[in-house]
Design a protein around this motif. Sequence first.
Motif, PDB file in Angstrom:
ATOM      1  N   VAL A  61      -7.968  -5.510  10.335  1.00 30.64           N
ATOM      2  CA  VAL A  61      -9.424  -5.533  10.192  1.00 30.64           C
ATOM      3  C   VAL A  61     -10.001  -6.801  10.796  1.00 30.64           C
ATOM      4  O   VAL A  61     -11.045  -6.795  11.459  1.00 30.64           O
ATOM      5  N   TRP A  62      -9.340  -7.935  10.584  1.00 27.67           N
ATOM      6  CA  TRP A  62      -9.819  -9.207  11.145  1.00 27.67           C
ATOM      7  C   TRP A  62      -9.897  -9.146  12.675  1.00 27.67           C
ATOM      8  O   TRP A  62     -10.770  -9.761  13.278  1.00 27.67           O
ATOM      9  N   PHE A  63      -8.980  -8.414  13.290  1.00 28.85           N
ATOM     10  CA  PHE A  63      -8.958  -8.326  14.750  1.00 28.85           C
ATOM     11  C   PHE A  63      -9.762  -7.125  15.261  1.00 28.85           C
ATOM     12  O   PHE A  63      -9.643  -6.741  16.428  1.00 28.85           O
ATOM     13  N   GLY A  64     -10.544  -6.517  14.388  1.00 34.57           N
ATOM     14  CA  GLY A  64     -11.434  -5.446  14.800  1.00 34.57           C
ATOM     15  C   GLY A  64     -10.813  -4.068  14.791  1.00 34.57           C
ATOM     16  O   GLY A  64     -11.444  -3.123  15.289  1.00 34.57           O
ATOM     17  N   GLY A  65      -9.621  -3.916  14.235  1.00 36.73           N
ATOM     18  CA  GLY A  65      -8.970  -2.618  14.184  1.00 36.73           C
ATOM     19  C   GLY A  65      -9.285  -1.850  12.917  1.00 36.73           C
ATOM     20  O   GLY A  65     -10.035  -2.311  12.047  1.00 36.73           O
ATOM     21  N   GLU A  66      -8.725  -0.659  12.816  1.00 40.11           N
ATOM     22  CA  GLU A  66      -8.889   0.177  11.640  1.00 40.11           C
ATOM     23  C   GLU A  66      -7.645   0.075  10.764  1.00 40.11           C
ATOM     24  O   GLU A  66      -6.517  -0.042  11.282  1.00 40.11           O
ATOM     25  N   PRO A  67      -7.796   0.095   9.444  1.00 41.47           N
ATOM     26  CA  PRO A  67      -6.609   0.064   8.568  1.00 41.47           C
ATOM     27  C   PRO A  67      -5.731   1.280   8.802  1.00 41.47           C
ATOM     28  O   PRO A  67      -6.218   2.359   9.132  1.00 41.47           O
ATOM     29  N   LYS A  68      -4.449   1.097   8.624  1.00 40.56           N
ATOM     30  CA  LYS A  68      -3.461   2.127   8.953  1.00 40.56           C
ATOM     31  C   LYS A  68      -2.621   2.456   7.720  1.00 40.56           C
ATOM     32  O   LYS A  68      -2.255   1.567   6.948  1.00 40.56           O
ATOM     33  N   GLN A  69      -2.305   3.733   7.564  1.00 38.49           N
ATOM     34  CA  GLN A  69      -1.443   4.160   6.462  1.00 38.49           C
ATOM     35  C   GLN A  69       0.011   4.033   6.911  1.00 38.49           C
ATOM     36  O   GLN A  69       0.599   4.961   7.457  1.00 38.49           O
ATOM     37  N   PHE A  70       0.596   2.880   6.660  1.00 38.32           N
ATOM     38  CA  PHE A  70       1.933   2.588   7.151  1.00 38.32           C
ATOM     39  C   PHE A  70       2.996   3.476   6.498  1.00 38.32           C
ATOM     40  O   PHE A  70       3.986   3.832   7.148  1.00 38.32           O
ATOM     41  N   LEU A  71       2.829   3.837   5.239  1.00 36.08           N
ATOM     42  CA  LEU A  71       3.879   4.527   4.499  1.00 36.08           C
ATOM     43  C   LEU A  71       3.672   6.035   4.419  1.00 36.08           C
ATOM     44  O   LEU A  71       4.491   6.727   3.815  1.00 36.08           O
ATOM     45  N   SER A  72       2.623   6.544   5.012  1.00 37.43           N
ATOM     46  CA  SER A  72       2.325   7.981   4.894  1.00 37.43           C
ATOM     47  C   SER A  72       2.606   8.764   6.159  1.00 37.43           C
ATOM     48  O   SER A  72       2.605   9.998   6.127  1.00 37.43           O
ATOM     49  N   ASN A  73       2.815   8.098   7.264  1.00 35.32           N
ATOM     50  CA  ASN A  73       2.994   8.787   8.545  1.00 35.32           C
ATOM     51  C   ASN A  73       4.438   8.666   9.012  1.00 35.32           C
ATOM     52  O   ASN A  73       4.969   7.558   9.165  1.00 35.32           O
ATOM     53  N   ALA A  74       5.077   9.812   9.230  1.00 35.34           N
ATOM     54  CA  ALA A  74       6.465   9.855   9.716  1.00 35.34           C
ATOM     55  C   ALA A  74       6.462   9.950  11.241  1.00 35.34           C
ATOM     56  O   ALA A  74       5.518  10.496  11.835  1.00 35.34           O
ATOM     57  N   PRO A  75       7.512   9.424  11.903  1.00 34.45           N
ATOM     58  CA  PRO A  75       8.662   8.712  11.324  1.00 34.45           C
ATOM     59  C   PRO A  75       8.457   7.214  11.204  1.00 34.45           C
ATOM     60  O   PRO A  75       9.385   6.489  10.876  1.00 34.45           O
ATOM     61  N   GLY A  76       7.211   6.757  11.472  1.00 28.32           N
ATOM     62  CA  GLY A  76       6.973   5.323  11.418  1.00 28.32           C
ATOM     63  C   GLY A  76       7.251   4.718  10.057  1.00 28.32           C
ATOM     64  O   GLY A  76       7.727   3.580   9.956  1.00 28.32           O
ATOM     65  N   ASN A  77       6.965   5.482   8.977  1.00 22.55           N
ATOM     66  CA  ASN A  77       7.187   4.936   7.635  1.00 22.55           C
ATOM     67  C   ASN A  77       8.652   4.570   7.408  1.00 22.55           C
ATOM     68  O   ASN A  77       8.963   3.608   6.695  1.00 22.55           O
ATOM     69  N   THR A  78       9.568   5.319   8.020  1.00 18.82           N
ATOM     70  CA  THR A  78      10.989   4.992   7.884  1.00 18.82           C
ATOM     71  C   THR A  78      11.286   3.625   8.492  1.00 18.82           C
ATOM     72  O   THR A  78      11.998   2.807   7.892  1.00 18.82           O
ATOM     73  N   PHE A  79      10.746   3.345   9.654  1.00 17.92           N
ATOM     74  CA  PHE A  79      11.016   2.063  10.311  1.00 17.92           C
ATOM     75  C   PHE A  79      10.339   0.904   9.575  1.00 17.92           C
ATOM     76  O   PHE A  79      10.876  -0.205   9.541  1.00 17.92           O
ATOM     77  N   TYR A  80       9.173   1.156   8.969  1.00 16.42           N
ATOM     78  CA  TYR A  80       8.543   0.099   8.182  1.00 16.42           C
ATOM     79  C   TYR A  80       9.384  -0.252   6.959  1.00 16.42           C
ATOM     80  O   TYR A  80       9.422  -1.419   6.544  1.00 16.42           O
ATOM     81  N   MET A  81      10.067   0.723   6.385  1.00 14.53           N
ATOM     82  CA  MET A  81      10.951   0.437   5.249  1.00 14.53           C
ATOM     83  C   MET A  81      12.259  -0.193   5.711  1.00 14.53           C
ATOM     84  O   MET A  81      12.866  -0.999   4.997  1.00 14.53           O
ATOM     85  N   ILE A  82      12.705   0.170   6.905  1.00 16.45           N
ATOM     86  CA  ILE A  82      13.917  -0.440   7.455  1.00 16.45           C
ATOM     87  C   ILE A  82      13.729  -1.954   7.597  1.00 16.45           C
ATOM     88  O   ILE A  82      14.682  -2.724   7.382  1.00 16.45           O
ATOM     89  N   VAL A  83      12.514  -2.376   7.925  1.00 16.41           N
ATOM     90  CA  VAL A  83      12.231  -3.809   8.060  1.00 16.41           C
ATOM     91  C   VAL A  83      12.580  -4.553   6.773  1.00 16.41           C
ATOM     92  O   VAL A  83      13.083  -5.689   6.808  1.00 16.41           O
ATOM     93  N   ILE A  84      12.363  -3.939   5.625  1.00 16.58           N
ATOM     94  CA  ILE A  84      12.623  -4.600   4.344  1.00 16.58           C
ATOM     95  C   ILE A  84      14.113  -4.906   4.191  1.00 16.58           C
ATOM     96  O   ILE A  84      14.495  -6.036   3.814  1.00 16.58           O
ATOM     97  N   LEU A  85      14.965  -3.936   4.479  1.00 16.27           N
ATOM     98  CA  LEU A  85      16.400  -4.167   4.319  1.00 16.27           C
ATOM     99  C   LEU A  85      16.912  -5.151   5.367  1.00 16.27           C
ATOM    100  O   LEU A  85      17.819  -5.947   5.079  1.00 16.27           O
ATOM    101  N   ILE A  86      16.350  -5.122   6.563  1.00 11.74           N
ATOM    102  CA  ILE A  86      16.731  -6.124   7.570  1.00 11.74           C
ATOM    103  C   ILE A  86      16.354  -7.511   7.079  1.00 11.74           C
ATOM    104  O   ILE A  86      17.132  -8.474   7.212  1.00 11.74           O
TER     105      ILE A  86
END
Length: 328
Positions: A177-202
């Motif tokens: 939002v600060w950079f003028g973008g729209e908020p994104k549903q990181f955990l609701s859209n596949a298969p991106g949500n899988t990679f966002y969770m993979i970041v946690i274990l890494i």
Amino acid sequence: MDYDFSEDVAKIWPALMFMAGFVVVVGALLFVLDILPRWGRGKERLQMAGFLGPALALLAVGLVYPLFRTVYQSFFNDTGDAFIGFDNYTWIFTNDDTLTMLRNTLFWVVCVPLFATGFGLLYAVLVDKARGEGIAKSLIFMPMAISLVGASIIWKFIYAYRDPGVEQIGLLNQILVWFGGEPKQFLSNAPGNTFYMIVILIWIQAGFAMVILSAAIKAIPAEIVEAARLDGANPWQMFWRVTMPSIRPAVVVVVVTITIATLKVFDIVRTMTGGQFKSSVLAVEMYNQAFRSYDDGKGSALAVLLFLLVVPIVIYQARQLRHRTEIR
């Protein structure tokens, strides 16, 4: 009015049986370890049997029997009263949802060991013998002290989403939002949500990789390093021709350990999405089938599949350890 003690006895009886069994086991151990060796021959064998016997018995009760029982149940239907052969295994490899689950599991197994080991190794090399090395290592190792559920809750707030125009509480969406973008549903859209969770274990496992590999780097003999420098090796050559060959066994241990942990990943997915939005993995699906859908057959089949995936990795690691022991 007379008080009925039968219910109290029924509640206390299992505890009394457990205590009696504990006394019998401890008494048998003391008898084997202390009294029998005094009678003469076979002292070492009796002591070995006394120490290994209880462990083997616990393994048989807690591991071997459940393993055979799980394999047996995997060939039956959800209630366990009808033999259906390999139908549960066929379902795993033909159902669209389970195929997505297997794809996600593959993403986890490929990405987490690769990036966690790579980041840990890079960090270990960069901070080796640097000023403030201890503090730098503590910062990356700190996530290892957090439970997977705790780390998932932290990152769930980082990925949190609110509708456009509403004040964001998620760090990433607020930055967008600060950079003028729209908020994104990181955990609701596949298969991106899988990679966002993979970041946690890494994020968590990179600290483990860094500690093991840093210790291996420091164990490289100084004579080898000095000889390479005298021969005119540059830092890149030092890394690939001296450091990597010397720490290869440690790298293998780290990759194998992280791979096994990744195959069994459950807490992160269960906490972040609950396996929804096409983000489920093998362990989560096993839990859902066995304890939410009450389908023992499919849950057991998924457990057997997870076991079959882990066993080759464990065998490889055991062979590597035996090989290194024989060399020494």
